[in-house]
Design an enzyme around this catalytic site. Structure first.
Site: not given
Ligand code: ARG
Length: 469
Positions: A161, A282, A288, A295
């Site tokens: 979970h 970024s 970042k 992704e």
């Protein structure tokens, strides 16, 4: 009477030219040009069989073969002149062959139709893609095995979970992915014989009146299997769909791994340090370091599933046999193929350079009380009924959480306030490595099991790489 459209190979019965709109609409060169080398391969096999059976002479065969060789050279040098007015790869090549060698070129299509021709070309293309995926899967498996080997003693929380559950070693976690990719490899092994079936000889749909020998054609192609039913042969696209399903499964596995990378690279987890070469920054936030590669792998999975659904839907209401709808099979497969190969390769590169932050993983173990099950089992072992042991451990967890400590950091006196049965040996039980070591059942996260898994998988990989084992 003069042909209105002398360019068209099938133009004999037509009185008016094809609309340019229709030419553009029906042409399939954008995708089937990628089948060109396979088209030549199929034509060579067909020509050899035509000569074997005496349908063409040995001289005609030689001229056909040398014409096909010349076309191959032009294709490889990027000098082949594609004409969209000629509809597809097959007619482009046939026209060029006839221009080069004259009449023998016109005999090549004897006993053949574009229907069995395109089915063969695409079978060769799909088989080639499947083979490529297999070698890319082996590369990925090999990299994951190296990482697993290096991290047999690295511990981290195992989750259910997405909540911290029990400690596991990182090797066990990575080896779970190896099992997935191994199954993908084996799925391809099983799909391959159904792909490598020669449809040549089925002709348009019903077979042919020439004394063709489909077995011989298949032999020239190096195929073990020959079609059994001419109508099935020209209308079967199961092999493309199976390829797309295998592709979808590979992408699903890659996407799950991608998701772990995305989670683990988040500072909240901090389990991995993304390799610079496999992350991006970024344009506005200087701090970042983004997991864009993972992704994109996750994102491309959607596209590949979509291709599978697209072709299933295209096929679902087609009456026998060939229908032009089936021309729409190339784009989904060829595009899915690009995604699968690029994702497998980029994931292999990224996993090879991935660094794991052992300290962060250990902190997560402590914070998540991942040794609570161990304490409950300990109490049971000492004679406490399981339900009571579960409850008591829960109270100890609440106490430790309030104090900001891990269970293993509590004083013995504290433990004994909760239960007289707890003794100094509890600290050994609460040790995370011990907890992992005790999971010694087959396939568990214990060290012997993990070592055994790595050994078995290496043997398997050696065998698939042609090793002598
Ligand atoms: N371009 C066609 C395809 O990809 C080749 C077969 C055409 N056959 C036909 N009867 N028009 O399916």
């Amino acid at each position: 009477m003069k042909d209105k459209d002398p360019q068209k190979i099938w133009g004999g019965r037509f009185a008016a030219r094809t609309s340019s709109l229709v030419e553009e609409f029906t042409q399939s060169l954008d995708y089937d040009r990628f089948l060109a080398l396979h088209d030549l391969e199929g034509s060579r096999a067909h020509a050899l069989m035509l000569a074997d059976t005496g349908i063409i002479s040995p001289e005609e065969l030689q001229r056909i073969l040398s014409g096909l060789d010349q076309i191959q050279g032009e294709l490889e040098q990027n000098e082949f002149n594609w004409d969209p007015g000629l509809e597809d790869v097959h007619m482009n090549i046939e026209k060029r062959l006839t221009d080069l060698i004259g009449e023998p070129g016109q005999k090549l299509h004897t006993g053949r139709s574009r229907n069995d021709q395109v089915a063969l070309d695409f079978r060769l293309y799909v088989a080639g893609a499947l083979e490529r995926w297999q070698s890319e899967l082996k590369e990925l498996i090999s990299i994951l095995l190296n990482q697993a080997e290096a991290h047999r003693k690295t511990l981290l929380p195992g989750y259910t979970h997405l909540q911290p559950a029990q400690p596991v070693c990182l090797a066990q976690h990575l080896l779970a992915y190896v099992q997935m990719f191994k199954r993908d490899y084996e799925r391809i092994e099983q799909a391959m014989p159904r792909t490598r079936v020669s449809p040549l000889g089925a002709a348009a749909l019903a077979g042919t009146t020439y004394c063709l020998q489909p077995e011989q054609t298949a032999g020239h192609l190096g195929f073990e299997e020959v079609f059994k039913n001419s109508m099935d042969a020209v209308s079967d696209r199961d092999f493309v769909l199976e390829g797309l399903f295998v592709a979808s499964m590979i992408m699903m596995h890659l996407s799950r791994l991608g998701e772990e990378i995305i989670l683990w690279s988040n500072p909240g987890f901090g389990f991995i340090i993304l390799p610079d070469a496999y992350s991006t920054g970024s344009s506005i936030m200087p701090q970042k370091k983004n997991p864009d590669v993972a992704e994109l792998v996750r994102g491309k999975a959607g596209g590949v599933y979509g291709r599978l659904m697209a072709l299933l839907t295209t096929m679902k209401a087609l009456p026998l046999t060939y229908n032009r709808d089936m021309q729409e099979d190339k784009e989904p497969f060829i595009e899915a193929c690009k995604s699968v190969s690029s994702c497998l390769r980029v994931m292999t590169g990224m996993m090879g350079e991935m660094e794991f932050n052992k300290d962060k993983m250990m902190q997560a173990l402590k914070k998540g009380f991942l040794n609570a099950t161990e304490l409950a089992d300990y109490l049971v072992f000492k004679g406490t009924p399981f339900r009571q042991a579960h409850h008591l451990t829960g109270r100890l967890v609440a106490y430790a959480e309030e104090k900001g400590l891990g269970l293993e950091e509590l004083d013995l006196t504290v433990f004994q306030d909760f239960s007289r049965l707890i003794d100094r040996d509890v600290y050994g039980v609460l040790d995370y490595q011990q907890a992992v070591n005790r999971r010694s059942t087959p396939g568990g996260t214990g060290p012997d099991s993990v070592l055994g898994q790595i050994k078995d998988l290496r043997l398997w990989l050696d065998k698939k790489n042609g090793g002598s084992v």
